[in-house]
Each structure stands twice: as structure tokens, then as C-alpha cells.
Design a protein around this motif. Sequence first.
Motif, PDB file in Angstrom:
ATOM      1  N   LEU A 115      20.973   8.869 -51.691  1.00  0.00           N
ATOM      2  CA  LEU A 115      19.814   8.000 -51.457  1.00  0.00           C
ATOM      3  C   LEU A 115      18.997   7.856 -52.735  1.00  0.00           C
ATOM      4  O   LEU A 115      18.554   6.757 -53.075  1.00  0.00           O
ATOM      5  CB  LEU A 115      18.949   8.537 -50.317  1.00  0.00           C
ATOM      6  CG  LEU A 115      17.694   7.723 -50.011  1.00  0.00           C
ATOM      7  CD1 LEU A 115      18.026   6.275 -49.655  1.00  0.00           C
ATOM      8  CD2 LEU A 115      16.889   8.379 -48.884  1.00  0.00           C
ATOM      9  N   ILE A 143      20.064   2.980 -44.034  1.00  0.00           N
ATOM     10  CA  ILE A 143      18.807   3.236 -44.756  1.00  0.00           C
ATOM     11  C   ILE A 143      17.696   2.362 -44.192  1.00  0.00           C
ATOM     12  O   ILE A 143      16.576   2.833 -43.953  1.00  0.00           O
ATOM     13  CB  ILE A 143      18.981   3.007 -46.272  1.00  0.00           C
ATOM     14  CG1 ILE A 143      19.964   4.025 -46.862  1.00  0.00           C
ATOM     15  CG2 ILE A 143      17.636   3.079 -46.991  1.00  0.00           C
ATOM     16  CD1 ILE A 143      20.409   3.715 -48.288  1.00  0.00           C
ATOM     17  N   ALA A 175      19.059   8.660 -42.107  1.00  0.00           N
ATOM     18  CA  ALA A 175      20.095   7.672 -42.430  1.00  0.00           C
ATOM     19  C   ALA A 175      21.496   8.293 -42.428  1.00  0.00           C
ATOM     20  O   ALA A 175      22.486   7.566 -42.443  1.00  0.00           O
ATOM     21  CB  ALA A 175      19.818   7.044 -43.794  1.00  0.00           C
TER      22      ALA A 175
END
Length: 118
Positions: free
Chosen positions: A42, A60, A35
Motif C-alpha cells: 500500500l 483500496i 484492503a
Amino acid sequence: METHLEPLWRELMGAELRAERHRQRRTLAEVASTAGVSMQHLSDVERGRKDPSSELLAAILGALGLDLPLLLLRIADGALAAAPSDRPGAPVLTLRSSPAGPVAPPWGGSGVTLLAAA
């Protein structure tokens, strides 16, 4: 009197993103790298501590191979399943899959039916 606090959007979204990553048996490092985001960021998104921008969310989702409509359906399904059923005035919404297309609501007339692809 007990007050019911609604879950935050970022918490519901983060939990579903983490659940999908676990379903895929992928590490935080793998998804973060794909990502283009740090593992810490994250992790914060998955734990509901950070609201991702639409661009970050798209990255994502792309890293997970998941599209936004499916994410939204999963979040709605989970939130409705967890909602207290005795809350006065709470809307009733059923998510159903049907190969034949939309299903008429049991009370008749028009309504909203969300269909999920299997």
C-alpha cells in the motif's frame, strides 16, 4: 528549451489515495488490513512506485469508502490545477458542481463538463 514531463498516472493516483487516507486520519496499517494488502505494498502504491491491479485498486477504494468516479475527478482536478497554463495547445477543462445539473460551456455549443458532487 525546458521540457515539461507529465506526471505518471500511478503517482497522481497514489498521491490522491494517500491524501484521502490522511483526510480520514487513518493509518497505513488500518487501510492495508481492511484492503487485504501488506502495508509495504500500500505504501508503494501511495508513493507512486507500484501500479495496482484493478482488483487491488477496488480493494483500496473499498477500504477508504471511496468510489472510482470520485477518485478520477479528484485526480483530474489536481492535475489540471498543477498543469502549466502557458503550454501551447493545452486543453482547458473546468470542473464544476451545480445542483441544477450540467452547465453550458461559456464559449457556447456543446462541450464536456465534469460535475463533482459536494
